[in-house]
Design an enzyme around this catalytic site. Structure first.
Site, PDB file in Angstrom:
ATOM      1  N   ASP A  57       0.872  -1.171   0.000  1.00 30.71           N
ATOM      2  CA  ASP A  57       0.000   0.000   0.000  1.00 30.71           C
ATOM      3  C   ASP A  57       0.913   1.226   0.000  1.00 30.71           C
ATOM      4  O   ASP A  57       2.092   1.129   0.368  1.00 30.71           O
ATOM      5  CB  ASP A  57      -0.892  -0.027   1.243  1.00 30.71           C
ATOM      6  CG  ASP A  57      -1.763   1.209   1.373  1.00 30.71           C
ATOM      7  OD1 ASP A  57      -2.366   1.622   0.377  1.00 30.71           O
ATOM      8  OD2 ASP A  57      -1.794   1.778   2.486  1.00 30.71           O
ATOM      9  N   ASP A  89      -0.006   5.118   0.819  1.00 24.86           N
ATOM     10  CA  ASP A  89      -0.171   6.184   1.806  1.00 24.86           C
ATOM     11  C   ASP A  89      -0.069   5.652   3.225  1.00 24.86           C
ATOM     12  O   ASP A  89      -0.748   4.689   3.603  1.00 24.86           O
ATOM     13  CB  ASP A  89      -1.510   6.883   1.620  1.00 24.86           C
ATOM     14  CG  ASP A  89      -1.632   7.521   0.244  1.00 24.86           C
ATOM     15  OD1 ASP A  89      -0.600   7.668  -0.432  1.00 24.86           O
ATOM     16  OD2 ASP A  89      -2.767   7.860  -0.152  1.00 24.86           O
TER      17      ASP A  89
END
Length: 277
Positions: free
Chosen positions: A18, A20
């Protein structure tokens, strides 16, 4: 412990990250809001509202209905934006805005996975106009991201074609595994959010990074490793021995453009807050 030696007689493997709050310390798309304002894509009022949304995304302080209203507002705001202009703004400001907020720990992990012979794939709710350049900066091999419909005039129509969120991330990973020959039980995944549980569950080596409360509970219950990333650092300031030559990232699912990806992140934040309660 990360296995640094990949047996090349076995099927290929990958590490899925992922973006952020996992690889970088902030929201990738919202970080560019000032640049979009300076480039004339949004006005001052929209810039201020986006700054507020950035705060909400980081703090998780709005209820679901408020987040939904903001998501709809931001989805419509990017309608008519020229895609090439968005790409140019991101390219011009990428190093100034993103390079300083990359977690040193994440960059080291990416390098270790590459040295072990694994592909590195960024899987993000943000859009490829933002995620693809970041992936290239990080040396990622592939990118999975949201994409928005682009009209014949080269501008966003305001319609979202593919939203890389929750279960759709896991579906994209499984499709990549089928096309690239990844052995998912031997693959790795990293995320900060409980909304990425489907992605984490799809691999044999899931890791929670700076997890929200809901993901932390799941990680503890399932005995998943919990990692603490807290040292943002410019890539060029890291030891030369650790540097990896940038490699162009292949976009698997291209992005929304800036504000629509922001809208996705807003909805993402609201879902995270709801999951944590």
């Amino acid at each position: 412990m990360l296995n640094l030696v990949e047996n090349h007689s076995l099927p290929r493997t990958a590490a899925f990250f992922d973006l952020d709050k996992t690889v970088i310390a902030k929201s990738s798309t919202l970080t560019f809001s000032k640049s979009f304002y300076q480039g004339g894509l949004i006005n001052r009022r929209a810039a201020l509202r986006t700054a507020y949304i950035q705060f909400v995304f980081l703090a998780g302080g709005a209820d679901h209905d408020q987040m939904e209203r903001m998501r709809k507002y931001l989805s419509s705001m990017c309608r008519g934006w020229n895609v090439q202009q968005v790409k140019e703004i991101v390219a011009e400001t990428l190093h100034d805005l993103i390079d300083p907020i990359i977690y040193d720990e994440a960059a080291s992990l990416i390098e270790q996975h590459h040295k072990a012979g694994r592909d590195v794939v960024i899987v993000s709710t943000s859009g490829a106009e933002v995620v693809e350049p970041i992936g290239e900066l990080l040396g990622a091999d592939r990118v999975v991201a949201t994409r928005m419909v682009v009209g014949e005039d080269g501008c966003f129509t305001g319609e979202v074609e593919y939203y890389a969120y929750g279960p759709t991330k896991a579906e994209a990973i499984k499709e990549l595994a089928a096309s690239e020959g990844y052995d998912l039980p031997r693959c790795y995944a990293y995320s900060d959010s409980a909304t990425d549980l489907p992605m984490l569950e799809s691999v044999g080596h899931p890791h929670a990074v700076n997890p929200d409360r809901a993901l932390r509970r799941e990680a503890v219950a399932r005995s998943w490793p919990i990692l603490d990333f807290h040292r943002p650092v410019r890539l060029k300031q890291r030891l030369p021995a650790l540097s990896v030559p940038p490699r162009p990232a292949l976009v698997v699912a291209a992005a929304v453009g800036a504000a629509a990806a922001t809208a996705g992140l807003v909805w993402y934040a609201s879902r995270r807050r709801a999951a944590a309660m």
